[in-house]
Design a protein around this motif. Structure first.
Motif, mmCIF file in Angstrom:
data_model
loop_
_atom_site.group_PDB
_atom_site.id
_atom_site.type_symbol
_atom_site.label_atom_id
_atom_site.label_comp_id
_atom_site.label_asym_id
_atom_site.label_seq_id
_atom_site.Cartn_x
_atom_site.Cartn_y
_atom_site.Cartn_z
ATOM 1 N N PHE A 113 -5.112 7.102 -1.260
ATOM 2 C CA PHE A 113 -4.647 6.090 -0.773
ATOM 3 C C PHE A 113 -4.525 5.016 -2.329
ATOM 4 C CE2 PHE A 113 -6.487 8.596 2.424
ATOM 5 C CZ PHE A 113 -5.757 8.527 3.333
ATOM 6 N N ALA B 200 -0.220 5.906 0.067
ATOM 7 C CA ALA B 200 -1.096 6.370 0.691
ATOM 8 C C ALA B 200 0.314 7.870 1.287
ATOM 9 C CB ALA B 200 -1.175 6.398 2.342
ATOM 10 N N CYS C 259 -7.495 -3.587 0.787
ATOM 11 C CA CYS C 259 -6.665 -3.249 2.125
ATOM 12 C C CYS C 259 -7.245 -2.093 2.599
ATOM 13 C CB CYS C 259 -5.809 -1.820 0.890
ATOM 14 S SG CYS C 259 -4.129 -2.280 0.147
ATOM 15 N N CYS D 223 -4.464 0.551 -3.276
ATOM 16 C CA CYS D 223 -4.204 -0.488 -2.855
ATOM 17 C C CYS D 223 -3.345 -1.019 -3.473
ATOM 18 C CB CYS D 223 -5.614 -1.095 -1.974
ATOM 19 S SG CYS D 223 -5.501 -3.069 -2.070
ATOM 20 N N TYR E 3 -8.062 1.000 6.039
ATOM 21 C CA TYR E 3 -7.462 1.734 5.970
ATOM 22 C C TYR E 3 -7.903 2.243 7.671
ATOM 23 C CZ TYR E 3 -5.182 2.165 1.880
ATOM 24 O OH TYR E 3 -3.804 1.744 0.996
ATOM 25 N N ASP F 110 -11.743 0.840 3.233
ATOM 26 C CA ASP F 110 -10.955 -0.240 2.223
ATOM 27 C C ASP F 110 -11.325 0.016 1.106
ATOM 28 O OD1 ASP F 110 -13.098 -2.550 1.831
ATOM 29 O OD2 ASP F 110 -13.849 -1.735 2.861
ATOM 30 N N SER G 290 1.374 -1.234 -0.320
ATOM 31 C CA SER G 290 -0.290 -0.242 -0.385
ATOM 32 C C SER G 290 1.166 1.028 -0.163
ATOM 33 C CB SER G 290 -0.556 -0.135 1.543
ATOM 34 O OG SER G 290 -1.854 1.092 1.204
ATOM 35 N N VAL H 90 -3.072 0.220 8.181
ATOM 36 C CA VAL H 90 -3.593 -0.394 7.091
ATOM 37 C C VAL H 90 -3.014 -1.843 7.623
ATOM 38 C CG1 VAL H 90 -1.577 0.132 6.089
ATOM 39 C CG2 VAL H 90 -3.675 -0.702 4.244
ATOM 40 N N LEU I 16 -2.161 6.637 10.021
ATOM 41 C CA LEU I 16 -1.956 6.063 9.355
ATOM 42 C C LEU I 16 -1.937 3.897 9.681
ATOM 43 C CD1 LEU I 16 -3.352 4.815 6.723
ATOM 44 C CD2 LEU I 16 -0.873 5.069 5.680
ATOM 45 N N LEU J 93 -7.962 5.464 10.499
ATOM 46 C CA LEU J 93 -7.246 6.943 10.431
ATOM 47 C C LEU J 93 -7.017 7.728 11.594
ATOM 48 C CD1 LEU J 93 -8.014 8.724 6.895
ATOM 49 C CD2 LEU J 93 -6.162 6.767 7.026
ATOM 50 N N CYS K 25 -2.550 0.427 15.718
ATOM 51 C CA CYS K 25 -2.158 -0.072 14.247
ATOM 52 C C CYS K 25 -1.530 -1.682 14.419
ATOM 53 C CB CYS K 25 -0.903 -0.042 13.215
ATOM 54 S SG CYS K 25 -0.679 1.637 13.235
ATOM 55 N N SER L 74 -12.181 4.588 8.654
ATOM 56 C CA SER L 74 -12.194 3.427 8.461
ATOM 57 C C SER L 74 -12.468 3.435 7.378
ATOM 58 C CB SER L 74 -13.038 2.975 9.461
ATOM 59 O OG SER L 74 -12.472 2.638 10.152
#
Length: 120
Positions: free
Chosen positions: A48, A39, A58, A50, A60, A81, A37, A100, A98, A62, A111, A79
């Motif tokens: 973003f 970004a 993917c 993928c 994501y 994808d 990924s 992912v 971020l 934040l 994360c 949130s």
């Protein structure tokens, strides 16, 4: 090598050129688990990409920038994808942290997957 890159960026900035923004890349190739990924955020607009994902998407999450490197109980800013090979652009984003993942598990500000809530 990094000193050379920093010097080159400094010289370009002096000449009026600026790369600006922040770029994140995520690469995971662990057995059957694949995630690639990219970004990029600049001036409140983020894109973003993928590139690849073993799940086909993917995912994501934040978080506010203040959650980086510190315990944080703030809810995610967003949130979403993105399908493998596709991208999404979002405007009006403040600074963010971020996260992912390829699996779609709910990720916390560190994360890592959020621990399952015990049922009583």
């Amino acid at each position: 090598m990094t000193k050379l890159i920093a010097l080159l960026q400094f010289l370009l900035a002096l000449a009026g050129f600026s790369s600006g923004g922040t770029t994140w890349t995520s690469q995971v190739h662990d057995g059957g688990h694949v995630l690639s990924s990219r970004a990029h955020a600049q001036d409140g607009v983020a894109r973003f990409d993928c590139i690849d994902s073993s799940s086909g998407r993917c995912h994501y999450t934040l978080y506010p920038q203040r959650c980086a490197g510190a315990p944080c109980d703030a809810p995610p800013l967003r949130s979403f994808d993105v399908a493998r090979g596709d991208s999404r652009q979002i405007a009006g984003l403040p600074g963010f942290r971020l996260c992912v993942d390829a699996d779609g598990a709910a990720l916390g500000p560190d994360c890592k997957p959020r621990a399952a809530v015990a049922k009583h």
